[in-house]
Design a protein around this motif. Structure first.
Motif, short mmCIF file in Angstrom:
data_model
loop_
_atom_site.label_atom_id
_atom_site.label_comp_id
_atom_site.label_asym_id
_atom_site.label_seq_id
_atom_site.Cartn_x
_atom_site.Cartn_y
_atom_site.Cartn_z
N VAL A 1 -4.93 23.07 -2.42
CA VAL A 1 -5.34 22.07 -3.41
C VAL A 1 -5.61 20.75 -2.67
O VAL A 1 -4.88 20.38 -1.75
N PRO A 2 -6.69 20.02 -3.05
CA PRO A 2 -7.02 18.82 -2.28
C PRO A 2 -6.02 17.69 -2.44
O PRO A 2 -5.77 16.92 -1.52
N THR A 3 -5.45 17.57 -3.64
CA THR A 3 -4.49 16.49 -3.91
C THR A 3 -3.71 16.84 -5.17
O THR A 3 -4.14 17.70 -5.95
N LEU A 4 -2.57 16.20 -5.35
CA LEU A 4 -1.81 16.38 -6.59
C LEU A 4 -1.64 15.04 -7.31
O LEU A 4 -0.70 14.85 -8.07
N LEU A 5 -2.57 14.13 -7.05
CA LEU A 5 -2.45 12.79 -7.62
C LEU A 5 -3.00 12.68 -9.04
O LEU A 5 -2.78 11.69 -9.71
N ASP A 6 -3.77 13.70 -9.48
CA ASP A 6 -4.30 13.62 -10.84
C ASP A 6 -3.94 14.88 -11.61
O ASP A 6 -3.62 15.92 -11.04
N GLU A 7 -4.00 14.75 -12.93
CA GLU A 7 -3.53 15.84 -13.80
C GLU A 7 -4.38 17.09 -13.70
O GLU A 7 -3.89 18.19 -13.91
N PHE A 8 -5.67 16.93 -13.41
CA PHE A 8 -6.53 18.11 -13.27
C PHE A 8 -6.00 19.00 -12.15
O PHE A 8 -5.92 20.23 -12.30
N GLN A 9 -5.65 18.39 -11.03
CA GLN A 9 -5.20 19.20 -9.87
C GLN A 9 -3.83 19.82 -10.14
O GLN A 9 -3.60 20.98 -9.78
N THR A 10 -2.91 19.07 -10.74
CA THR A 10 -1.60 19.65 -11.01
C THR A 10 -1.72 20.79 -12.03
O THR A 10 -1.05 21.82 -11.90
#
Length: 347
Positions: free
Chosen positions: A34-43
């Motif tokens: 996953v590219p990042t977990l900073l936004d709700e879409f990714q989490t």
């Protein structure tokens, strides 16, 4: 006597097996980068991919790159050495990850692209949103809203794009303007919010309300931009619904704005369906079997698989969210992975 007891136990075992729901076979590990977990879409994508892949027999291990290309390149090298059943990649940088994708596939490890299409080199499967179709749906909803407000499809629309270097926003613009060209009485003002910065969107809306106080509707290409748009509307003394607001991507903040009356429509980016498609086709990908082009139902959305230069590609349309269906758990913005069973595509 001993033989009789064994026969009874065997019969009980067969009965229990017949009555117990089938449990997915353990087919190995699939790594999700996953590219990042900073936004709700990714989490939310982590929860959805793990849940759906488990249903079809795979354990998911997630690695977060913190939006750093070099970290994700290192993760690819580490994962390749572990020889997993497959890799699901949401690339931080499309071009920079090309050599890593080619290395994995050369080692016999299939690579599936999630959400972020990599066209520079072939992959084994790609699952993305139909971004042009999201623009089409937004256009349909905006035509409806203008007709309800003005008695006809006419008026002034401010379109706030994301960063113009991002094909996601350009595709939405393309789809939207394709379907609006038949309505010459609608004036569209299009401006980009550079780097997808919410503050830039807020400034655009504030400035345009001064230059064009008769704006009927604001269409922003992401829900976090809608939050900034509402702040600018409030600063001008506007009330909810006084200027219509439509957004796209389906984030929780967008759904909250619908509940509060500020926003009329959110066109969802179909995160859950994109993740479900990864699970539906995982067996074919892992076993290196061909994926047939055609129409597939993915969580109730009619989706299309095509053969592209970069491999089999499924494109999934979005859906319109309004006050009437905003609480439906099928929308990812409600942050609850649907319980809909996933059926693997076998041929």
């Amino acid at each position: 006597m001993k033989r009789f007891v064994l026969a009874i136990l065997a019969s009980l075992a067969m009965l229990i097996a017949a009555l117990t729901p089938s449990v997915a076979q353990d087919k190995g590990k699939i790594y999700y980068l996953v590219p990042t977990l900073l936004d709700e879409f990714q989490t939310a994508s982590v929860d959805a991919i793990s849940n759906f892949l488990k249903q079809v027999g795979y354990e998911t291990v997630t690695l977060n790159a913190d939006n750093k290309t070099d970290v994700q390149q290192g993760q690819m090298n580490d994962v390749i050495a572990l020889k997993p059943a497959a890799i699901v990649l949401a690339a931080v940088d499309f071009n920079a990850l090309k050599p890593s994708i080619e290395k994995a596939r050369a080692e016999g490890i299939p690579v599936m692209e999630f959400d972020r299409q990599v066209t520079a080199t072939p992959s084994d499967f790609t699952s993305v949103a139909g971004t042009v179709e999201i623009g089409h749906i937004a256009a349909d909803e905006i035509q409806r809203l203008l007709k309800e407000k003005n008695g006809d499809v006419r008026g002034k629309v401010l379109q706030v794009l994301g960063d113009p270097a991002d094909p996601y926003t350009l595709d939405i613009q393309k789809g939207f303007e394709e379907k609006m060209k038949d309505f010459p009485n609608v004036q569209i003002i299009s401006l980009p919010a550079m780097q997808w910065e919410a503050s830039n969107a807020g400034t655009i809306v504030s400035d345009q309300l001064l230059a064009n106080p008769d704006i009927d509707l604001i269409f922003v290409h992401a829900a976090h931009l809608a939050v900034a748009a509402v702040a600018s509307l409030e600063a001008k003394g506007k009330k909810p619904g006084e200027v219509l607001l439509v957004s796209s991507n389906g984030a929780p903040v967008g759904l909250d704005l619908i509940r509060k009356g500020w926003e009329q429509v959110e066109v969802e980016q179909p995160l859950f369906a994109q993740a479900a498609a990864i699970a539906m086709f995982a067996d074919l990908v892992v076993n290196k079997k061909p994926i047939k082009p055609g129409e597939y139902d993915v969580l109730g959305l009619k989706s299309t698989v095509t053969d592209e230069a970069w491999g089999p590609n499924i494109k999934i349309p979005g859906a319109a969210i309004t006050k009437d269906n905003v609480d439906d758990p099928k929308f990812w913005g409600n942050m609850k992975v649907p319980s809909t069973p996933i059926t693997a595509v076998t041929e």
